[in-house]
Design a protein around this motif. Structure first.
Motif, PDB file in Angstrom:
ATOM      1  N   THR A  36      40.124  42.863  43.832  1.00  0.00           N
ATOM      2  CA  THR A  36      39.964  41.884  42.760  1.00  0.00           C
ATOM      3  C   THR A  36      40.586  40.575  43.228  1.00  0.00           C
ATOM      4  N   GLY A  38      41.584  36.582  41.888  1.00  0.00           N
ATOM      5  CA  GLY A  38      41.690  35.691  40.731  1.00  0.00           C
ATOM      6  C   GLY A  38      43.114  35.247  40.488  1.00  0.00           C
ATOM      7  N   PRO A  43      44.066  36.358  31.089  1.00  0.00           N
ATOM      8  CA  PRO A  43      42.606  36.548  31.021  1.00  0.00           C
ATOM      9  C   PRO A  43      42.034  37.393  32.151  1.00  0.00           C
ATOM     10  N   LYS A  44      42.625  37.309  33.350  1.00  0.00           N
ATOM     11  CA  LYS A  44      42.080  38.028  34.505  1.00  0.00           C
ATOM     12  C   LYS A  44      42.453  39.505  34.506  1.00  0.00           C
ATOM     13  N   ALA A  45      43.434  39.887  33.679  1.00  0.00           N
ATOM     14  CA  ALA A  45      43.728  41.299  33.381  1.00  0.00           C
ATOM     15  C   ALA A  45      44.092  42.159  34.586  1.00  0.00           C
ATOM     16  N   GLN A 110      35.914  43.066  38.790  1.00  0.00           N
ATOM     17  CA  GLN A 110      36.427  41.960  37.985  1.00  0.00           C
ATOM     18  C   GLN A 110      36.781  42.524  36.606  1.00  0.00           C
ATOM     19  N   SER A 112      38.303  41.419  33.938  1.00  0.00           N
ATOM     20  CA  SER A 112      38.788  40.369  33.048  1.00  0.00           C
ATOM     21  C   SER A 112      38.687  40.716  31.568  1.00  0.00           C
ATOM     22  N   ARG A 113      39.615  40.126  30.798  1.00  0.00           N
ATOM     23  CA  ARG A 113      39.543  40.212  29.337  1.00  0.00           C
ATOM     24  C   ARG A 113      38.477  39.246  28.817  1.00  0.00           C
ATOM     25  N   TYR A 114      38.396  38.076  29.426  1.00  0.00           N
ATOM     26  CA  TYR A 114      37.312  37.146  29.126  1.00  0.00           C
ATOM     27  C   TYR A 114      37.113  36.206  30.309  1.00  0.00           C
ATOM     28  N   GLU A 115      35.891  35.670  30.388  1.00  0.00           N
ATOM     29  CA  GLU A 115      35.492  34.804  31.500  1.00  0.00           C
ATOM     30  C   GLU A 115      34.515  33.756  30.977  1.00  0.00           C
ATOM     31  N   ALA A 118      32.493  34.077  36.282  1.00  0.00           N
ATOM     32  CA  ALA A 118      33.367  34.400  37.419  1.00  0.00           C
ATOM     33  C   ALA A 118      32.628  34.157  38.730  1.00  0.00           C
ATOM     34  N   SER A 139      29.625  38.789  30.059  1.00  0.00           N
ATOM     35  CA  SER A 139      29.363  39.692  31.194  1.00  0.00           C
ATOM     36  C   SER A 139      27.870  39.815  31.523  1.00  0.00           C
TER      37      SER A 139
END
Length: 199
Positions: A36, A38, A43-45, A110, A112-115, A118, A139
């Protein structure tokens, strides 16, 4: 004010990404190497990634999950310690050229919680790596689920199950690679929008 607004996506050159991926050959240990990339932020979790990694290890999947990025490492380190993932979740820190690491992994994830969008997902697809993303709000704009990547639910149990399925299903990985090779993920033409802004 809509007439004053123009959308210009991050410009990706397929040739540049693939050329950069060949500049190094990093040695990543592990039978199954996940990656991963980021910023180390909520947000990137990455903290969720550690928990997913622990779930895979608990199910007997021999993974090593590598994290490239920078920022607040404390939540990640706390999760690594809590779930005893020191041998399985490895923070590589910042890399000026992450592409060789994408090329060296088996699956790019990836979580993520939100993007917004990406870019790293597109870069991994350009390099031809099977991609897994969580079901954040945008997504479905990133990939076609089951065609050129996999979208898994954001909860730990279902994410573990989806990733485990992809790891074990080599034919599905091959399908993703074949479909990715037939698509053009570059968008160099976006630069023309920039030129239009110059008087």
């Amino acid at each position: 004010m809509a007439y004053k607004i123009i959308v210009i996506e991050n410009i990706l050159s397929v040739n540049f990404v693939r050329e950069q991926a060949l500049l190094e050959k990093p040695k990543l240990d592990g039978q199954i190497k996940l990656l991963t990339v980021g910023r180390f932020c909520y947000p990137k979790a990455f903290d969720l990634a550690v928990r997913i990694c622990a779930g895979l290890v608990d199910k007997g999947v021999p993974v090593k999950w590598y994290a490239i990025g920078y920022g607040d490492e404390k939540p990640i380190l706390d999760a690594i310690k809590e779930y005893n993932m020191q041998e399985h979740f490895i923070i590589l820190g910042k890399r000026t050229n992450p592409y060789p690491y994408i090329a060296a992994c088996n699956i790019y994830i990836q979580p993520s919680r939100y993007e917004g969008k990406a870019v790293t997902v597109r870069e991994a697809q350009i390099i031809g790596k099977p991609v897994v993303i969580t079901a954040f709000n945008t997504s479905e704009s990133q990939l076609k689920n089951g065609f050129d990547g996999l979208i898994v639910p954001m909860n730990i149990e279902d994410a573990v199950s989806g990733i485990k399925t992809l790891i074990e299903d080599k034919s599905l990985q091959d399908k993703f690679r074949e479909n990715m090779s037939a698509r053009d993920y570059g968008n160099s033409k976006e630069v023309e929008l920039v030129y239009k802004l110059i008087p």
